[in-house]
Design an enzyme around this catalytic site. Structure first.
Site, PDB file in Angstrom:
ATOM      1  N   GLU A  88      91.224  98.603  68.232  1.00  0.00           N
ATOM      2  CA  GLU A  88      91.254  99.049  69.634  1.00  0.00           C
ATOM      3  C   GLU A  88      90.194  98.265  70.406  1.00  0.00           C
ATOM      4  OE1 GLU A  88      90.120 103.115  70.399  1.00  0.00           O
ATOM      5  OE2 GLU A  88      90.978 103.096  72.424  1.00  0.00           O
ATOM      6  N   HIS A 106      94.412 112.995  71.792  1.00  0.00           N
ATOM      7  CA  HIS A 106      93.186 113.751  71.509  1.00  0.00           C
ATOM      8  C   HIS A 106      93.191 115.050  72.300  1.00  0.00           C
ATOM      9  CE1 HIS A 106      91.145 110.305  69.491  1.00  0.00           C
ATOM     10  NE2 HIS A 106      92.021 109.633  70.212  1.00  0.00           N
ATOM     11  N   HIS A 125      99.582 110.206  68.604  1.00  0.00           N
ATOM     12  CA  HIS A 125      98.187 109.831  68.867  1.00  0.00           C
ATOM     13  C   HIS A 125      97.757 110.409  70.213  1.00  0.00           C
ATOM     14  CE1 HIS A 125      94.860 106.617  68.443  1.00  0.00           C
ATOM     15  NE2 HIS A 125      94.514 107.453  69.394  1.00  0.00           N
ATOM     16  N   HIS A 152      91.745 104.970  63.829  1.00  0.00           N
ATOM     17  CA  HIS A 152      91.694 104.053  64.963  1.00  0.00           C
ATOM     18  C   HIS A 152      91.183 102.716  64.419  1.00  0.00           C
ATOM     19  CE1 HIS A 152      91.718 107.768  67.225  1.00  0.00           C
ATOM     20  NE2 HIS A 152      91.732 107.132  68.377  1.00  0.00           N
ATOM     21  N   ASP A 186      97.413 108.901  73.889  1.00  0.00           N
ATOM     22  CA  ASP A 186      95.996 108.832  73.519  1.00  0.00           C
ATOM     23  C   ASP A 186      95.124 109.788  74.343  1.00  0.00           C
ATOM     24  OD1 ASP A 186      93.673 108.002  72.237  1.00  0.00           O
ATOM     25  OD2 ASP A 186      93.561 106.058  73.234  1.00  0.00           O
TER      26      ASP A 186
HETATM   27 ZN   LIG Z   1      92.610 107.616  70.234  1.00  0.00          ZN
END
Ligand SMILES: [Zn+2]
Length: 327
Positions: free
Chosen positions: A189, A15, A13, A186, A267
């Site tokens: 969160e 980006h 995970h 996702h 992340d």
């Molecule tokens: Zn994320």
């Protein structure tokens, strides 16, 4: 205690737009006349994060920009002991912004191929779709994923504001599954267990990004456990974005104790300044996990991945060797 820098890991995970090196972001900002927002110690909520992240995204304009960050991502992952990564990329958003739906993803895939040749790191791509964006945008995302399946795209997923339900996307979700692409969303969160349930039912999620508050719903926990749905846990991100007051308050150990499959990722490492070995070190130091538990965490990240069988085998053997080695 074994050296975490030598633990072979899979990074599930992360980006791409949140991995841009600060120096690269400055170069691109200069090239394009974009004003960057300095990285704070902590973001004042998700909106502040999105603003800073949006400025970096806006620096990515030419094919060479996308290829550069993809290539540098491979080098940075290799330097951190990551052998396999699934990187998330908002391809259709960049495509629409730049008036060329194909270019950003094609350039990223080219950069990843060059990075793989230089470093040996295997990378696959997940295309994300912010929930508040249109069904038409999601359809373009799905079409891009289909067209580039052989080039390294393995799936699509929903991200962003979790108060938006997935119902409008239901028909397309079915098409994604029929096309043999994976679904990774996702959820849990910024919202509670309901968003995770929506991701599982309407979104047909195979993994859940975050799932911070699933323990509030015992029936949901039972379903996740019985189906072996992995959670992509990203503690440093949760703290930096103000979702948790501290790493110590992350429910990581409780999720594990509940029998859930827990994996570990960064992340948004460019915004937080964290690395994947740093995340493992924090699990050791803050949550008191021993080396056997850390190896189990690394193994779970491999088995939850969509990596080719040979890559998984090599990684699992490397993790076993790490644990068998002298502390
Ligand atoms: Zn994320």
């Amino acid at each position: 205690m074994r050296d975490l820098a030598t633990l072979p890991t899979a990074h599930l995970h992360v980006h791409l737009e949140s991995t841009v090196r600060p120096a690269t972001a400055r170069d691109l900002a200069d090239d394009h006349g974009v004003a960057l927002i300095p990285r704070p110690r902590a973001f004042a909520g998700f909106a502040a994060f999105a603003e800073a992240n949006g400025a970096v995204r806006n620096c990515l304009r030419r094919a060479e920009d996308f290829a550069r960050v993809a290539r540098e991502f491979c080098a940075d992952q290799a330097a951190q002991g990551v052998r396999y990564a699934e990187v998330t990329f908002t391809a259709a958003s960049h495509g629409e912004r730049l008036g060329d739906i194909e270019m950003p993803l094609a350039a990223v895939l080219e950069g990843l191929a060059a990075g793989r040749a230089e470093t040996g790191v295997e990378v696959r791509v997940l295309l994300d779709h912010p929930r508040r964006r249109s069904v038409e945008r999601f359809a373009r995302t799905v079409e891009l994923a289909r067209r580039h399946r052989d080039g390294g795209v393995v799936g699509v997923g929903f991200a962003g504001a979790e108060e938006y339900p997935l119902t409008p996307f239901a028909a397309l979700v079915g098409e994604v599954a029929d096309a043999g692409l994976h679904l990774v969303h996702h959820a849990g969160e910024t919202a509670g267990p309901d968003s995770v349930r929506d991701a599982l039912t309407t979104g047909r999620a195979e993994r859940i990004g975050h799932g911070l508050r699933v323990l509030e719903d015992p029936r949901l926990v039972a379903e996740l456990r019985d189906r072996g749905i992995p959670l992509e846990v990203c503690p440093s991100s949760n703290v930096a974005l103000g979702l948790l007051p501290s790493l110590a308050e992350h429910p990581l150990s409780a999720l594990r104790a509940a029998g859930l499959v827990v994996t570990l990722s960064t992340d948004v490492p460019a915004e937080t300044g964290w690395t994947l070995p740093g995340e493992y070190a924090a699990v050791r130091e803050v949550h008191g996990w021993d080396d056997a538990a850390l190896a189990e965490l690394a193994r779970a990240s491999v088995t939850a991945s969509f990596a080719p069988a040979a890559v998984r085998r090599d990684l699992l053997a490397g993790i076993d060797a790490w644990l068998a080695g002298q502390p």
